[in-house]
Motif scaffolding. Structure first.
Motif, PDB file in Angstrom:
ATOM      1  N   LEU A  45      10.177  16.291  -2.208  1.00 17.03           N
ATOM      2  CA  LEU A  45      10.130  15.226  -1.238  1.00 17.03           C
ATOM      3  C   LEU A  45      10.549  14.146  -1.765  1.00 17.03           C
ATOM      4  CD1 LEU A  45       7.004  16.165   0.567  1.00 17.03           C
ATOM      5  CD2 LEU A  45       9.125  16.526   1.304  1.00 17.03           C
ATOM      6  N   GLY A  46      10.182  13.944  -3.327  1.00 14.95           N
ATOM      7  CA  GLY A  46      10.821  12.495  -3.842  1.00 14.95           C
ATOM      8  C   GLY A  46      12.253  12.561  -3.830  1.00 14.95           C
ATOM      9  N   GLN A  47      13.176  13.595  -4.000  1.00 15.66           N
ATOM     10  CA  GLN A  47      14.432  13.613  -4.104  1.00 15.66           C
ATOM     11  C   GLN A  47      15.167  13.444  -2.847  1.00 15.66           C
ATOM     12  OE1 GLN A  47      15.504  17.460  -5.795  1.00 15.66           O
ATOM     13  NE2 GLN A  47      14.653  17.191  -7.690  1.00 15.66           N
ATOM     14  N   LEU A  48      14.217  13.887  -1.617  1.00 17.31           N
ATOM     15  CA  LEU A  48      14.578  13.847  -0.336  1.00 17.31           C
ATOM     16  C   LEU A  48      14.660  12.403   0.295  1.00 17.31           C
ATOM     17  CD1 LEU A  48      15.738  15.382   2.393  1.00 17.31           C
ATOM     18  CD2 LEU A  48      13.094  15.430   2.756  1.00 17.31           C
ATOM     19  N   THR A  49      13.325  11.611  -0.257  1.00 19.34           N
ATOM     20  CA  THR A  49      13.103  10.226   0.248  1.00 19.34           C
ATOM     21  C   THR A  49      13.425   9.055  -0.731  1.00 19.34           C
ATOM     22  OG1 THR A  49      10.737  10.246  -0.614  1.00 19.34           O
ATOM     23  CG2 THR A  49      11.241  11.130   1.757  1.00 19.34           C
ATOM     24  N   ILE A 212      -1.505  -3.628  -4.902  1.00 17.98           N
ATOM     25  CA  ILE A 212      -1.249  -2.494  -4.419  1.00 17.98           C
ATOM     26  C   ILE A 212      -0.932  -2.494  -2.930  1.00 17.98           C
ATOM     27  CG2 ILE A 212      -3.461  -1.264  -3.528  1.00 17.98           C
ATOM     28  CD1 ILE A 212      -2.505   1.461  -4.814  1.00 17.98           C
ATOM     29  N   SER A 213       0.232  -1.841  -2.212  1.00 21.55           N
ATOM     30  CA  SER A 213       0.596  -2.034  -1.019  1.00 21.55           C
ATOM     31  C   SER A 213       0.082  -0.880   0.062  1.00 21.55           C
ATOM     32  CB  SER A 213       2.206  -1.688  -0.624  1.00 21.55           C
ATOM     33  OG  SER A 213       2.617  -2.138   0.446  1.00 21.55           O
ATOM     34  N   VAL A 214      -0.774  -1.226   0.991  1.00 24.18           N
ATOM     35  CA  VAL A 214      -1.501  -0.148   1.799  1.00 24.18           C
ATOM     36  C   VAL A 214      -0.799  -0.335   3.098  1.00 24.18           C
ATOM     37  CG1 VAL A 214      -3.434   0.737   2.806  1.00 24.18           C
ATOM     38  CG2 VAL A 214      -3.793  -0.420   0.616  1.00 24.18           C
ATOM     39  N   ILE A 215      -0.195   0.796   3.610  1.00 21.30           N
ATOM     40  CA  ILE A 215       0.572   0.788   4.794  1.00 21.30           C
ATOM     41  C   ILE A 215       0.107   1.753   5.938  1.00 21.30           C
ATOM     42  CG2 ILE A 215       3.181   1.017   5.702  1.00 21.30           C
ATOM     43  CD1 ILE A 215       2.792  -1.048   3.697  1.00 21.30           C
ATOM     44  N   GLY A 216      -0.091   1.455   6.833  1.00 20.58           N
ATOM     45  CA  GLY A 216      -0.613   2.158   7.787  1.00 20.58           C
ATOM     46  C   GLY A 216       0.628   2.726   8.568  1.00 20.58           C
ATOM     47  N   VAL A 217       0.383   4.100   9.251  1.00 19.94           N
ATOM     48  CA  VAL A 217       1.348   4.632  10.162  1.00 19.94           C
ATOM     49  C   VAL A 217       0.813   5.208  11.464  1.00 19.94           C
ATOM     50  CG1 VAL A 217       3.192   6.623  10.510  1.00 19.94           C
ATOM     51  CG2 VAL A 217       2.099   5.702   8.311  1.00 19.94           C
ATOM     52  N   GLN A 218       1.600   4.785  12.660  1.00 21.62           N
ATOM     53  CA  GLN A 218       0.965   5.138  14.003  1.00 21.62           C
ATOM     54  C   GLN A 218       2.201   5.939  14.599  1.00 21.62           C
ATOM     55  OE1 GLN A 218      -1.317   1.504  15.804  1.00 21.62           O
ATOM     56  NE2 GLN A 218      -2.687   3.211  15.712  1.00 21.62           N
ATOM     57  N   ALA A 219       1.879   6.791  15.702  1.00 25.20           N
ATOM     58  CA  ALA A 219       2.794   7.333  16.437  1.00 25.20           C
ATOM     59  C   ALA A 219       3.414   6.341  17.510  1.00 25.20           C
ATOM     60  CB  ALA A 219       2.217   8.362  17.202  1.00 25.20           C
ATOM     61  N   GLU A 220       4.645   6.118  17.855  1.00 28.07           N
ATOM     62  CA  GLU A 220       5.029   5.068  18.604  1.00 28.07           C
ATOM     63  C   GLU A 220       4.476   5.269  20.255  1.00 28.07           C
ATOM     64  OE1 GLU A 220       9.406   5.993  18.788  1.00 28.07           O
ATOM     65  OE2 GLU A 220       9.902   5.063  17.084  1.00 28.07           O
ATOM     66  N   LEU A 221       4.134   6.531  20.484  1.00 27.78           N
ATOM     67  CA  LEU A 221       3.586   6.402  21.742  1.00 27.78           C
ATOM     68  C   LEU A 221       2.121   5.632  21.983  1.00 27.78           C
ATOM     69  CD1 LEU A 221       4.499  10.248  22.698  1.00 27.78           C
ATOM     70  CD2 LEU A 221       5.339   8.046  23.605  1.00 27.78           C
ATOM     71  N   TYR A 222       1.301   5.788  20.798  1.00 29.77           N
ATOM     72  CA  TYR A 222       0.125   5.155  20.569  1.00 29.77           C
ATOM     73  C   TYR A 222      -0.169   4.201  19.478  1.00 29.77           C
ATOM     74  CZ  TYR A 222      -1.535   8.943  23.822  1.00 29.77           C
ATOM     75  OH  TYR A 222      -1.708   9.498  24.860  1.00 29.77           O
ATOM     76  N   PRO A 223       0.604   2.902  19.899  1.00 28.63           N
ATOM     77  CA  PRO A 223       0.462   1.917  18.741  1.00 28.63           C
ATOM     78  C   PRO A 223      -0.577   0.849  18.550  1.00 28.63           C
ATOM     79  CG  PRO A 223       2.171   1.355  20.444  1.00 28.63           C
ATOM     80  CD  PRO A 223       1.619   2.669  21.012  1.00 28.63           C
ATOM     81  N   SER A 224      -1.715   1.496  19.041  1.00 27.28           N
ATOM     82  CA  SER A 224      -2.563   0.524  19.303  1.00 27.28           C
ATOM     83  C   SER A 224      -3.308  -0.480  18.252  1.00 27.28           C
ATOM     84  CB  SER A 224      -4.057   1.256  19.982  1.00 27.28           C
ATOM     85  OG  SER A 224      -4.306   2.265  18.732  1.00 27.28           O
ATOM     86  N   MET A 225      -3.310  -0.073  17.055  1.00 29.94           N
ATOM     87  CA  MET A 225      -3.836  -0.834  15.830  1.00 29.94           C
ATOM     88  C   MET A 225      -2.440  -1.703  15.484  1.00 29.94           C
ATOM     89  SD  MET A 225      -6.454  -1.706  13.821  1.00 29.94           S
ATOM     90  CE  MET A 225      -7.394  -0.386  13.398  1.00 29.94           C
ATOM     91  N   LEU A 300      10.508   9.059   6.181  1.00 25.36           N
ATOM     92  CA  LEU A 300      11.431   9.560   6.773  1.00 25.36           C
ATOM     93  C   LEU A 300      12.194   8.794   7.816  1.00 25.36           C
ATOM     94  CD1 LEU A 300      10.750  13.225   7.592  1.00 25.36           C
ATOM     95  CD2 LEU A 300      11.880  12.707   5.620  1.00 25.36           C
ATOM     96  N   ALA A 301      11.315   7.888   8.627  1.00 27.91           N
ATOM     97  CA  ALA A 301      11.605   6.970   9.390  1.00 27.91           C
ATOM     98  C   ALA A 301      12.237   5.561   8.951  1.00 27.91           C
ATOM     99  CB  ALA A 301      10.672   6.774  10.583  1.00 27.91           C
ATOM    100  N   HIS A 302      11.531   5.260   7.663  1.00 29.01           N
ATOM    101  CA  HIS A 302      11.702   3.728   7.186  1.00 29.01           C
ATOM    102  C   HIS A 302      12.117   3.979   5.540  1.00 29.01           C
ATOM    103  CE1 HIS A 302       9.941   2.077  10.729  1.00 29.01           C
ATOM    104  NE2 HIS A 302       9.229   3.223  10.481  1.00 29.01           N
ATOM    105  N   PRO A 303      13.014   4.822   5.337  1.00 30.02           N
ATOM    106  CA  PRO A 303      13.666   5.010   3.947  1.00 30.02           C
ATOM    107  C   PRO A 303      13.409   3.916   3.021  1.00 30.02           C
ATOM    108  CG  PRO A 303      15.291   5.578   5.324  1.00 30.02           C
ATOM    109  CD  PRO A 303      14.296   5.231   6.078  1.00 30.02           C
ATOM    110  N   ARG A 304      14.175   2.805   3.242  1.00 26.67           N
ATOM    111  CA  ARG A 304      14.407   1.778   2.519  1.00 26.67           C
ATOM    112  C   ARG A 304      13.187   1.019   2.224  1.00 26.67           C
ATOM    113  NH1 ARG A 304      19.335  -1.693   5.470  1.00 26.67           N
ATOM    114  NH2 ARG A 304      18.158  -0.880   7.403  1.00 26.67           N
ATOM    115  N   ARG A 305      11.991   1.130   3.210  1.00 26.74           N
ATOM    116  CA  ARG A 305      10.825   0.559   2.967  1.00 26.74           C
ATOM    117  C   ARG A 305      10.226   0.952   1.759  1.00 26.74           C
ATOM    118  NH1 ARG A 305       7.104  -1.576   1.831  1.00 26.74           N
ATOM    119  NH2 ARG A 305       5.298  -2.534   3.041  1.00 26.74           N
TER     120      ARG A 305
END
Length: 418
Positions: A45-49, A212-225, A300-305
């Motif tokens: 997964l490291g090679q992939l991302t 340290i960077s703490v990043i949250g992830v939400q589904a596009e259909l439920y972006p409540s936070m 996968l969705a934000h590789p440069r990030r």
């Protein structure tokens, strides 16, 4: 990159609902009763991302989700009188199982209210822990309101799945373990539903290293936070693969912690969630539900990030319906070109289907299903179509098959997967 908050610091934890001391106390309280799950590096997964990827396998808990941690910490805080009365909770599944499992182990009666369309596997597993399961409403919010009503009428202790300090502290033990195992992490990616997990993990992470960077992830259909942090109104609706984080309203306590300590929240689409589930099974040989795959979906969705970062991902749950998992895997195979349905126009004469099959044989393509259609078509009466489902090695192999069919004067097109 900070989307909605100033750079967090240790002083930012002052006045918040939980502290690092609460997380450490939770770790001591639940030690020996929950699994200290593996935290392993994934070279593939490291090679992939393009990132250094570490996976926290919370799907290996007894109930296949991290939710046990917070549920147990809350149960251990009950008085003897509260234990006797029993507990009630609303949950889409994983909190339900964690609470029911540890309540039974501790001899505490448990009632769980679940949305009517909760995956069957989660309902069955919750019932297997001797909990009284009540199905009510379409969404978590409906089930939560009903659970609160039942708690008031029956004198039960309501255990919130995320907006509770003891629950948040218990979930934070995930982050504590990650950083004990790999202290050099510079990024942690955490799925967000109501925010309990990321609140606890962020508390542990920022105490360990405020940079340290703490990043949250939400589904596009439920972006409540995501919307709450930006002061926007979110439209939360639809059928998401990540139903475990499909929460319309994040917690009030969790919002305080997220605003103070979380650096960013990113959104992921359904295709990225599906691909992440498929990759984790195919590469890591581990089963995760949609919410559990959200961290990888973010990479996968934000590789440069995330490129070049030392990233810890929380595989927060593995309770996915087997039929749904099969659909996800087949759809991913179709999108990658390894499975395909080709629609071929034939002439109504002997040997046509044989000639087509011969080309498939020459190209070493495996035929799975053949649908021969003469009646329900707008072709002339002497025309017909055949749909052939086939298996190829990859997209290039599929392209060569189609080129060979066209070279033999067949009208062929691929029926695309959605």
């Amino acid at each position: 990159m900070t989307a909605f908050a100033a750079a967090p610091s240790l002083t930012a934890q002052q006045g918040l609902p939980i502290s690092i001391d609460d997380v450490k106390a939770a770790a001591a309280a639940i030690a020996g009763s929950v699994i200290r799950t593996p935290f392993l590096k994934s070279e593939t997964l490291g090679q992939l991302t393009g990132a250094e990827v570490w996976l926290k396998f919370e799907n290996l808990q007894f109930t296949a989700a991290y939710k046990e941690r917070g549920a147990l910490n809350r149960l251990l805080s009950l008085t003897a009188e509260e234990r006797q009365r029993g507990v009630i909770a609303a949950s889409a599944g994983n909190h339900a199982q964690g609470l029911a499992y540890h309540a039974r182990r501790l001899g505490i009666p448990a009632t769980i209210v679940m949305p009517q369309f909760t995956p069957i596997v989660k309902v069955q597993q919750t019932e297997s822990h001797a909990a009284n399961v009540v199905l009510f409403g379409e969404k978590f919010e409906d089930a939560s309101a009903h659970a609160l009503d039942m708690a008031a009428k029956r004198g039960l202790v309501y255990v919130h799945p995320f907006d509770d300090a003891k629950v948040m502290a218990g979930q934070g033990t995930v982050g504590l373990e990650m950083l004990e195992d790999v202290p050099q992490l510079d990024t942690i990616v955490v799925p967000i539903g109501g925010g309990g997990l990321i609140s606890g993990v962020a508390t542990a992470a920022k105490a360990h290293n405020q940079n340290i960077s703490v990043i949250g992830v939400q589904a596009e259909l439920y972006p409540s936070m995501y919307a709450a942090m930006k002061g926007e109104t979110a439209t939360c609706d639809g059928d998401t693969l990540a139903e475990g984080i499909a929460v319309k309203s994040p917690g009030k306590l969790t919002q305080q912690v997220v605003r103070a300590l979380v650096d960013d929240i990113v959104l992921v689409g359904e295709r990225d969630l599906e691909r992440a589930v498929s990759l984790l099974l195919g590469i890591e040989k581990t089963v995760v539900e949609g919410a559990g795959a959200a961290g990888l979906a973010a990479l996968l969705a934000h590789p440069r990030r995330f490129r070049g970062a030392k990233v810890g991902l929380v595989l927060c749950g593995g309770n996915i319906d087997t039929r749904l998992l099969a659909n996800v895997l087949l759809r991913d195979l179709a999108r990658s070109g390894r499975l395909a349905r080709l629609r071929i126009r034939l002439k109504d004469r002997p040997g046509q289907l044989f000639e087509v099959a011969r080309i498939f044989d020459q190209q070493q393509v495996n035929i799975l299903e053949v649908y021969h259609q003469r009646v329900f078509t707008n072709l002339p009466a002497k025309g017909l179509i055949t749909d052939i489902e086939c298996e190829t090695r990859d997209r290039e192999h599929l392209d060569r098959l189609m080129e060979a069919l066209r070279a033999a004067s067949y009208d062929v097109r691929m029926i695309e997967a959605d």
